[in-house]
Scaffold this active site. Structure first.
Site, PDB file in Angstrom:
ATOM      1  N   LYS A 291       0.988  -1.215  -0.068  1.00 41.70           N
ATOM      2  CA  LYS A 291       0.153  -0.003   0.069  1.00 41.70           C
ATOM      3  C   LYS A 291       0.878   1.425  -0.119  1.00 41.70           C
ATOM      4  CE  LYS A 291      -4.108  -1.910   2.616  1.00 41.70           C
ATOM      5  NZ  LYS A 291      -5.077  -1.588   1.881  1.00 41.70           N
ATOM      6  N   ARG A 365     -10.355 -11.458   2.072  1.00 41.29           N
ATOM      7  CA  ARG A 365     -11.298 -12.619   1.388  1.00 41.29           C
ATOM      8  C   ARG A 365     -10.602 -13.844   1.521  1.00 41.29           C
ATOM      9  NH1 ARG A 365     -11.478  -9.485  -4.165  1.00 41.29           N
ATOM     10  NH2 ARG A 365     -11.237  -7.729  -2.618  1.00 41.29           N
TER      11      ARG A 365
HETATM   12  N1  BES Z   1      -8.045  -3.759   4.452  1.00 42.67           N
HETATM   13  C1  BES Z   1      -8.414  -3.255   3.160  1.00 42.67           C
HETATM   14  C2  BES Z   1      -9.739  -2.386   2.823  1.00 42.67           C
HETATM   15  C3  BES Z   1      -9.745  -1.246   3.330  1.00 42.67           C
HETATM   16  C4  BES Z   1      -9.536   0.002   2.949  1.00 42.67           C
HETATM   17  C5  BES Z   1     -10.112  -1.108   4.837  1.00 42.67           C
HETATM   18  C6  BES Z   1      -9.678   1.215   3.483  1.00 42.67           C
HETATM   19  C7  BES Z   1     -10.437   0.127   5.426  1.00 42.67           C
HETATM   20  C8  BES Z   1     -10.159   1.273   4.842  1.00 42.67           C
HETATM   21  C9  BES Z   1      -8.217  -4.373   2.133  1.00 42.67           C
HETATM   22  O1  BES Z   1      -7.330  -5.565   2.572  1.00 42.67           O
HETATM   23  C10 BES Z   1      -7.741  -4.076   0.789  1.00 42.67           C
HETATM   24  O2  BES Z   1      -6.663  -3.862   0.737  1.00 42.67           O
HETATM   25  N2  BES Z   1      -8.771  -4.147  -0.184  1.00 42.67           N
HETATM   26  C11 BES Z   1      -8.326  -3.934  -1.587  1.00 42.67           C
HETATM   27  C12 BES Z   1      -8.717  -4.838  -2.619  1.00 42.67           C
HETATM   28  C13 BES Z   1      -8.069  -4.626  -3.773  1.00 42.67           C
HETATM   29  C14 BES Z   1      -6.741  -4.936  -3.885  1.00 42.67           C
HETATM   30  C15 BES Z   1      -9.089  -5.437  -4.664  1.00 42.67           C
HETATM   31  C16 BES Z   1      -8.692  -2.458  -1.871  1.00 42.67           C
HETATM   32  O3  BES Z   1     -10.126  -2.146  -1.485  1.00 42.67           O
HETATM   33  O4  BES Z   1      -8.176  -1.533  -2.597  1.00 42.67           O
HETATM   34 MN    MN Z   2      -5.508  -5.298   1.879  1.00 41.23          MN
END
Ligand code: BES
Ligand code: MN
Ligand code: ZN
Length: 513
Positions: A291, A365
């Site tokens: 990230k 997931r």
């Molecule tokens: N934990 C994150 C989602 C999230 C984002 C929670 C902001 C709280 C605040 C999750 O694991 C994630 O990173 N999801 C990705 C999925 C993508 C890579 C398909 C996302 O939402 O960008």
């Molecule tokens: Mn994530």
């Protein structure tokens, strides 16, 4: 962490402050309630006595109209032996946003908000328009007070000078017609408040403190409430074949865990349990698909779904809910490392299905896929509800107002929507369907675990559904509500504890008895 407030119920007839009388009855803060145009109950007026005139004059000057959320704050009011008199407005705000039923939980929260740092207060809980069940209303208010009083200041070593009092528990007396009835009603609310506040603390804790094994230790604390707790370590998870979950944790120095909680409160021990499953990513760096740096600290809250499940199990056990319930959480840390999982890897989940890893930041997931499978296989539950801070896309769709609801069952969806409206923890149903599911087809494995750029929350839910058989199931995407949501009358904490009240209400309205 205990909330810094002690609440007791007293009789309305004993609420009048006296300068003489029993020691400790003078001084302090007196809170009364006023509706539209300063409407006050008979009892409230008689407690204020001659001070009614003072209140009327002050209200005129301050343009206080009794509107909900407004307050008239009178220091050292003449004619009353108290240090401070607070008149709180309760009149409904006009407009279509006004809630259908009066919200006494929020009213309690609003009252507590005005009492911050006050050592001793009496609340004359006698509304200008008497509620149908005044004792329940007062108990609801006590719940709101406990939720509002929650503070997470474990790691602040320096207290501000004017904060000196904040270490002292406030004592709040709620004056009602029938204090013993209110006290009885308040007991289950206290269990719920403790569950919410427990969940909040888990979410607020930093990720160096709350790593997977440490989280599992906190779950163990539920044993003292009569919850059976089983912790599965990596060896056990390997044996079960939870390779989707283990793949997420393999780049971390911290070992993964799955915690199973069982509360057997139903009259018939054989009654099929209901089941709650939570995403517990103690920290989500994104892994190899790392990230961006800005705001990454918020990813300590990526275990809010798991925290909610633990808080809920706490609430159910503490109030001795007449239900058999399972709580199951997958606890991992998602880190980049030489051993970390790569995009392109193919893993085999416990269900036997193979998954092509696309983006290691879509880790939640993978964790849920194995825990959902395990729970439905082992416990054959009446239903499964999972909670997860699963996608940023749900924030784009719904912001922090609603959690996303995805389900294969209309009845469960309607029930969740209704208890959402009743508790203020609102859910909005989103679509599922074959066309979305198809986006997960993979060239190399049974499926890939990320769809495309579009409909990210839906394809995430479709992925989960591939691990759910015939059982009624609902998935709540709480990325927008579980943490960093705007503060309210009943929540000032970063970790909101969202979902505990919603699901506790679902259980008490539909699955007990
Ligand atoms: N934990 C994150 C989602 C999230 C984002 C929670 C902001 C709280 C605040 C999750 O694991 C994630 O990173 N999801 C990705 C999925 C993508 C890579 C398909 C996302 O939402 O960008
Ligand atoms: Mn994530
Ligand atoms: Zn995540």
């Amino acid at each position: 962490m205990a909330e810094p407030v002690q609440i007791e119920f007293v009789a309305l007839k004993d609420a009048a402050p006296t300068s003489k009388g029993k020691s400790g009855k003078g001084g302090g803060t007196l809170v009364v309630l006023a509706g539209a145009d300063l409407a006050m109950s008979e009892v409230t007026r008689s407690i204020l006595g001659d001070a009614v005139e003072l209140v009327t004059r002050a209200a005129g000057t301050a343009k206080f109209k009794g509107r909900s959320g407004s307050v008239l704050d009178l220091i050292a009011p003449t004619g009353l032996p108290v240090d401070r008199l607070l008149v709180l407005g309760t009149a409904k705000k006009p407009g279509k946003d006004a809630p259908a039923a009066p919200d006494y939980v929020s009213l309690g929260g609003a009252i507590m908000g005005k009492l911050d740092g006050v050592a001793r207060a009496t609340v004359v809980f006698d509304l200008p328009e008497t509620p149908e069940a005044p004792e329940q209303a007062a108990a609801d208010a006590s719940l709101g007070m406990r939720l509002r009083a929650y503070k997470f200041d474990l790691y602040k070593t320096k207290k501000k000078d004017d904060d000196e009092k904040s270490d002292v528990a406030s004592r709040v007396a709620i004056a009602v017609q029938d204090p013993s009835a209110a006290k009885r009603e308040a007991r289950s609310r206290e269990a719920v408040a403790d569950g919410v506040n427990f969940a909040r603390t888990l979410v607020n804790e930093p990720p160096n403190v709350l790593y997977p094994a440490a989280f599992a230790d906190r779950v163990k604390e539920l044993e003292k409430l009569g919850v059976e707790v089983e912790i599965l370590d990596e060896k056990a998870l390997h044996k079960l074949g939870m390779r989707a979950l283990l793949g997420v944790g393999q780049g971390s120095e911290f070992e993964s865990r799955v915690a199973i909680m069982r509360w057997n409160g139903a009259k018939n021990a054989k009654t099929k349990p209901i089941a709650f499953v939570g995403k517990g990513v103690c920290f989500d760096t994104g892994g190899i698909s790392i990230k961006p740096a800005a705001g990454m600290e918020d990813m300590k809250g990526d275990m809010a779904g798991a925290a909610c499940v633990v808080g809920l199990m706490h609430a159910l056990a503490a109030r001795k809910a007449k239900v058999n319930a399972i709580g199951a959480i997958g606890i991992v840390e998602n880190m980049p490392d030489g051993k970390a999982q790569r995009p392109g890897d193919i893993v085999k989940a416990m269900s036997g299905q193979t998954i092509e890893i696309i983006n290691t930041d879509a880790e939640g997931r993978l964790v849920l896929a194995d825990v959902l499978w395990y729970v439905q296989d082992k416990y054959k539950p009446q239903f499964m509800i999972d909670l997860a801070t699963l996608t940023g896309a749900i924030l784009v769709a719904l912001g922090s107002e609603y959690a996303g609801l995805f389900s294969n069952d209309d009845e469960l969806s309607t029930r969740l929507t209704d208890v959402g409206a009743a508790t203020g923890e609102k859910v909005w149903r989103m679509p599922l369907g074959a066309a979305y599911d198809k986006l997960l087809d993979s060239k190399f494995a049974d499926m890939k675990h990320v769809g495309g750029r579009h409909a990210g929350s839906i394809t995430a839910a479709q992925f989960l559904q591939r691990f759910v058989n015939d059982v009624p199931w609902a998935h709540l995407d709480i990325a927008g509500t579980g943490m960093a949501s705007p503060t309210t009358d009943i929540n000032q904490s970063w970790g909101s504890g969202w979902g505990v009240r919603l699901l506790d209400r679902l259980v008490s309205d539909h699955y007990e008895g």
